[in-house]
Design a protein around this motif. Structure first.
Motif, short mmCIF file in Angstrom:
data_model
loop_
_atom_site.label_atom_id
_atom_site.label_comp_id
_atom_site.label_asym_id
_atom_site.label_seq_id
_atom_site.Cartn_x
_atom_site.Cartn_y
_atom_site.Cartn_z
N ARG A 71 -26.06 39.68 0.38
CA ARG A 71 -24.73 39.33 -0.10
C ARG A 71 -23.80 39.28 1.09
N LEU A 72 -22.95 38.29 1.15
CA LEU A 72 -22.03 38.06 2.25
C LEU A 72 -20.61 38.44 1.83
N LEU A 73 -19.95 39.26 2.65
CA LEU A 73 -18.58 39.68 2.38
C LEU A 73 -17.72 39.48 3.62
N ARG A 74 -16.43 39.28 3.40
CA ARG A 74 -15.46 39.17 4.50
C ARG A 74 -14.63 40.45 4.49
N VAL A 75 -14.70 41.23 5.56
CA VAL A 75 -13.99 42.50 5.66
C VAL A 75 -13.22 42.52 6.98
N GLU A 76 -11.92 42.66 6.89
CA GLU A 76 -11.07 42.75 8.09
C GLU A 76 -11.38 41.64 9.10
N GLU A 77 -11.42 40.41 8.60
CA GLU A 77 -11.64 39.21 9.41
C GLU A 77 -13.01 39.15 10.08
N GLN A 78 -13.97 39.90 9.57
CA GLN A 78 -15.34 39.86 10.08
C GLN A 78 -16.28 39.66 8.89
N TRP A 79 -17.38 38.96 9.13
CA TRP A 79 -18.40 38.82 8.10
C TRP A 79 -19.28 40.06 8.10
N VAL A 80 -19.65 40.49 6.92
CA VAL A 80 -20.54 41.63 6.72
C VAL A 80 -21.66 41.15 5.81
N LEU A 81 -22.88 41.53 6.14
CA LEU A 81 -24.04 41.13 5.36
C LEU A 81 -24.63 42.38 4.70
N LEU A 82 -24.72 42.36 3.38
CA LEU A 82 -25.29 43.48 2.64
C LEU A 82 -26.74 43.13 2.29
N ARG A 83 -27.64 44.04 2.67
CA ARG A 83 -29.07 43.88 2.41
C ARG A 83 -29.63 45.19 1.87
N ASP A 84 -30.39 45.15 0.83
CA ASP A 84 -31.03 46.35 0.28
C ASP A 84 -30.04 47.48 0.06
N GLY A 85 -28.83 47.13 -0.35
CA GLY A 85 -27.82 48.15 -0.62
C GLY A 85 -27.19 48.75 0.62
N LYS A 86 -27.51 48.22 1.80
CA LYS A 86 -26.95 48.75 3.05
C LYS A 86 -26.01 47.73 3.65
#
Length: 90
Positions: A71-86
């Protein structure tokens, strides 16, 4: 260090009015440092996106083809990738 190297490359490329082709295998680094991403799968082009302007759902779809359930999220102008709940954040 990797982010700094890509920042220097980006500055140089913009200064000369050119472009750079960089092969990255770190999706977080690529998402946060590149203007355009080309996704390859099984030796063929699976798709391309501009992470800062294109629909995040399309980017997430392409990432899932390669990395599985993410899952891809945008947090504080940075992309974050969530994998296996991490959370994977550079």
């Amino acid at each position: 260090m990797r982010h700094r190297t890509l920042d220097l490359l980006r500055t140089y490329v913009r200064h000369i009015g050119g472009c750079a082709l960089v092969a990255l295998h770190d999706p977080i680094l690529a998402l946060n440092a590149c203007d355009r991403l080309l996704f390859l799968q099984d030796g063929t082009t699976a798709g391309s996106v501009s992470p800062m302007t294109d629909d995040p759902a399309e980017t997430e779809r392409l990432l899932r083809m390669i990395y599985g359930d993410v899952r891809l999220l945008r947090v504080e102008e940075q992309w974050v990738l969530l994998r296996d709940g991490k959370q994977n954040k550079e």
